[in-house]
Design a protein around this motif. Structure first.
Motif, short mmCIF file in Angstrom:
data_model
loop_
_atom_site.label_atom_id
_atom_site.label_comp_id
_atom_site.label_asym_id
_atom_site.label_seq_id
_atom_site.Cartn_x
_atom_site.Cartn_y
_atom_site.Cartn_z
N UNK A 1 0.81 -1.22 0.00
CA UNK A 1 0.00 0.00 0.00
C UNK A 1 0.85 1.27 0.00
N UNK A 2 0.21 2.34 -0.43
CA UNK A 2 0.79 3.68 -0.32
C UNK A 2 -0.34 4.63 0.07
N UNK A 3 -0.02 5.61 0.89
CA UNK A 3 -1.00 6.60 1.31
C UNK A 3 -0.47 7.98 0.98
N UNK A 4 -1.31 8.75 0.28
CA UNK A 4 -0.92 10.12 -0.09
C UNK A 4 -1.80 11.07 0.75
N UNK A 5 -1.14 11.93 1.55
CA UNK A 5 -1.86 12.93 2.32
C UNK A 5 -1.48 14.31 1.76
N UNK A 6 -2.47 15.09 1.44
CA UNK A 6 -2.24 16.41 0.86
C UNK A 6 -2.63 17.46 1.89
N UNK A 7 -1.68 18.37 2.18
CA UNK A 7 -1.87 19.40 3.20
C UNK A 7 -1.82 20.77 2.57
N UNK A 8 -2.60 21.70 3.18
CA UNK A 8 -2.42 23.11 2.87
C UNK A 8 -1.16 23.60 3.59
N UNK A 9 -0.67 24.81 3.22
CA UNK A 9 0.57 25.30 3.83
C UNK A 9 0.43 25.52 5.32
N UNK A 10 -0.78 25.71 5.81
CA UNK A 10 -0.95 25.91 7.26
C UNK A 10 -1.04 24.59 8.00
N UNK A 11 -0.85 23.47 7.31
CA UNK A 11 -0.86 22.16 7.95
C UNK A 11 -2.19 21.47 7.95
N UNK A 12 -3.24 22.10 7.41
CA UNK A 12 -4.56 21.48 7.37
C UNK A 12 -4.54 20.30 6.39
N UNK A 13 -5.04 19.14 6.85
CA UNK A 13 -5.14 17.99 5.97
C UNK A 13 -6.29 18.22 4.99
N UNK A 14 -5.99 18.22 3.73
CA UNK A 14 -6.98 18.50 2.70
C UNK A 14 -7.58 17.22 2.13
N UNK A 15 -6.71 16.25 1.84
CA UNK A 15 -7.22 15.02 1.19
C UNK A 15 -6.30 13.85 1.53
N UNK A 16 -6.90 12.69 1.71
CA UNK A 16 -6.16 11.45 1.89
C UNK A 16 -6.53 10.50 0.75
N UNK A 17 -5.49 9.94 0.09
CA UNK A 17 -5.71 9.04 -1.05
C UNK A 17 -5.01 7.72 -0.75
N UNK A 18 -5.73 6.63 -0.88
CA UNK A 18 -5.17 5.31 -0.67
C UNK A 18 -4.83 4.68 -2.04
N UNK A 19 -3.63 4.12 -2.15
CA UNK A 19 -3.22 3.44 -3.39
C UNK A 19 -2.89 1.99 -3.07
N UNK A 20 -3.74 1.09 -3.58
CA UNK A 20 -3.51 -0.34 -3.37
C UNK A 20 -3.65 -1.11 -4.69
N UNK A 21 -3.40 -0.47 -5.82
CA UNK A 21 -3.57 -1.10 -7.13
C UNK A 21 -2.35 -1.94 -7.46
N UNK A 22 -2.45 -3.23 -7.22
CA UNK A 22 -1.33 -4.12 -7.53
C UNK A 22 -1.02 -4.08 -9.02
N UNK A 23 0.23 -3.87 -9.32
CA UNK A 23 0.65 -3.84 -10.72
C UNK A 23 0.60 -2.48 -11.34
N UNK A 24 0.05 -1.46 -10.65
CA UNK A 24 -0.02 -0.11 -11.21
C UNK A 24 0.87 0.83 -10.41
N UNK A 25 1.56 1.71 -11.08
CA UNK A 25 2.42 2.68 -10.41
C UNK A 25 1.79 4.07 -10.39
#
Length: 470
Positions: free
Chosen positions: A400-424
């Motif tokens: 798995x990979x987890x992408x967390x996107x933050x605003x410059x003030x540290x606010x968590x904007x979005x969380x994206x989960x990547x579990x696609x086997x075979x895809x980069x």
């Protein structure tokens, strides 16, 4: 995936290895290196299409997997052999990241050479060139072979070795170890014996067929002799090298399988007629014999052939001629005319894409990227006016990979989960966790994987948004 030391580039050409008699070729042209498999392949041929149409066609097989990728494709040299239509390179499909292009040779006389008698039986070469091709050279008893046209091979009706272009893919042999009856070129009666036997090596059947030998009995002495053609307007000499010649040789095929049979020579002498003996003479409309392509043979098969006495030896390459001339050989020779051979069921071409394919990279979090960056309100992969996206690449294909996107003030904007086997790859649709479009500005993306993390800066400039309905 990335290019390795041997990775092919689009447009690279690999020539296939060949096993078989043809002078054709097969090229593998790289179209998409990322789809190359590293497998082994073969191209084989059939002489007839599955529907019975006589047309050379080829089949491409993945030898590694045993899978047929292209079956019975009739396109050779950009021409559909079944229809005769020119289709160009597009007539062959792209498979496994490459395209196969099959080429057939031009019909041509490749060589005239001298061998130990019994060419195919003994396979002992004495001289690789004794005529115009592959280069001008003398035979072992001082002769050079010409024809009345002075050219090796040409379109029909020129007085070369094959005036009517019947040979196509056949080879022709004159064997000077055994004499045979010589029929007259014009009147088709029996003149006398000639010091050779004539053979057609039939490419279509694979058989060696003895022909009815003949010559133009010009001086009326009923002997195949040197200078017997001197009274002709040509002076009886070769048109290129000017040496005095024996009378011109003409040979005839048999009709309906009636090849020349030495055991029947007494009968041939009694009949004193080529057609009655089973041969196909001039304008033999009823001749039951055909070329490789199926054309009926109705005229002499070998024509206007001149053995010229270039060194004045006055001998032909018979056993006695070699001994008399002191050539160093003590047995008679065969002189052989070899034609180019088309691709056929006797040919196989092989090639491999091993070492040409893209190489698999070990995962490295430092290679993780986001694109486009900056995002200027547009990505060419967006499908409509409401679609917004940036792409994360080089993510791990395992785990798995987890992408967390933050605003410059540290606010968590979005969380994206990547579990696609075979895809980069994965995408961010430019929305927050509440599915609302994010504002323009700078963002921080923290990519967490089980093999290391990566932090990316991302600039977003949203397009102007208008609210038309309240």
């Amino acid at each position: 995936m990335s290019a390795g030391d041997g990775t092919a580039a689009p447009g690279d050409v690999v020539s296939a290895a060949h096993d078989g008699p043809s002078q054709g070729s097969v090229d593998m042209i790289v179209v998409d290196p990322s789809k190359l498999t590293g497998h082994d392949y073969s191209v084989t041929f059939d002489d007839v299409m599955p529907d019975g149409t006589v047309a050379v066609n080829w089949t491409l097989t993945d030898v590694t997997d045993g899978v047929v990728l292209v079956a019975n494709n009739p396109v050779v040299g950009g021409v559909n052999t079944a229809t005769g239509l020119e289709v160009g390179p597009g007539g062959t499909p792209v498979v496994h990241g490459f395209q196969v292009q099959v080429n057939g040779p031009q019909e041509d006389l490749l060589s005239v050479s001298e061998w130990d008698h019994g060419w195919k039986e003994n396979q002992v070469l004495r001289d690789g060139a004794v005529s115009y091709v592959p280069f001008a050279s003398l035979g072992r008893t001082g002769y050079i072979i010409e024809n009345r046209a002075g050219v090796a091979y040409s379109p029909p009706y020129n007085r070369d070795f094959d005036r009517f272009n019947y040979w196509e893919s056949d080879d022709v042999e004159l064997d000077f170890s055994t004499p045979s009856l010589g029929f007259d070129y014009l009147y088709e009666w029996v003149n006398n014996y000639v010091p050779f036997s004539a053979y057609r090596h039939n490419f279509a059947t694979g058989q060696k067929e003895q022909m009815y030998a003949g010559y133009w009995e010009y001086d009326g002495d009923f002997t195949f002799n040197l200078g017997g053609f001197a009274g002709h307007s040509s002076g009886g000499v070769g048109p290129v090298y000017g040496a005095l010649a024996w009378e011109p040789i003409y040979c005839f095929v048999g009709s309906g399988g009636q090849h020349y049979d030495p055991a029947l020579e007494a009968t041939y002498i009694a009949l004193d007629d080529l057609t009655a003996s089973g041969g196909c003479g001039w304008a033999s409309g009823g001749c039951d014999n055909y070329t490789t392509s199926g054309a009926q043979i109705t005229y002499p098969y070998m024509t206007a052939t001149l053995f010229t006495d270039y060194l004045g030896s006055n001998v032909l390459p018979t056993e006695a001629g070699h001994i008399s001339w002191g050539s160093g050989f003590t047995t008679a020779s065969s002189v052989v005319w070899q034609m180019s051979k088309p691709n056929s069921s006797a040919d196989t071409f092989t090639f491999t894409t091993a070492g040409l394919e893209m190489v698999e990279n070990d995962f490295d979090p430092d290679r993780i990227t986001v694109w486009p960056n900056p995002y200027y309100g547009y990505n060419p992969e967006e499908r409509d006016a409401l679609d917004r996206r940036v792409q994360f690449s080089h993510l791990p294909t395992e785990g798995p990979a987890t992408i967390r996107i933050f605003a410059l003030d540290g606010t968590l904007v979005r969380t994206i989960k990547h579990n696609d086997t075979g895809s980069q790859h994965t995408y961010w649709d430019m929305k927050n966790n509440f599915e609302l479009p994010v504002a323009s500005g700078m963002y921080i993306a923290h990519v967490e994987t089980n093999r290391g993390d990566k932090i990316l800066k991302l600039a977003v400039i949203q397009p102007e948004q208008r609210l038309d309905v309240y």
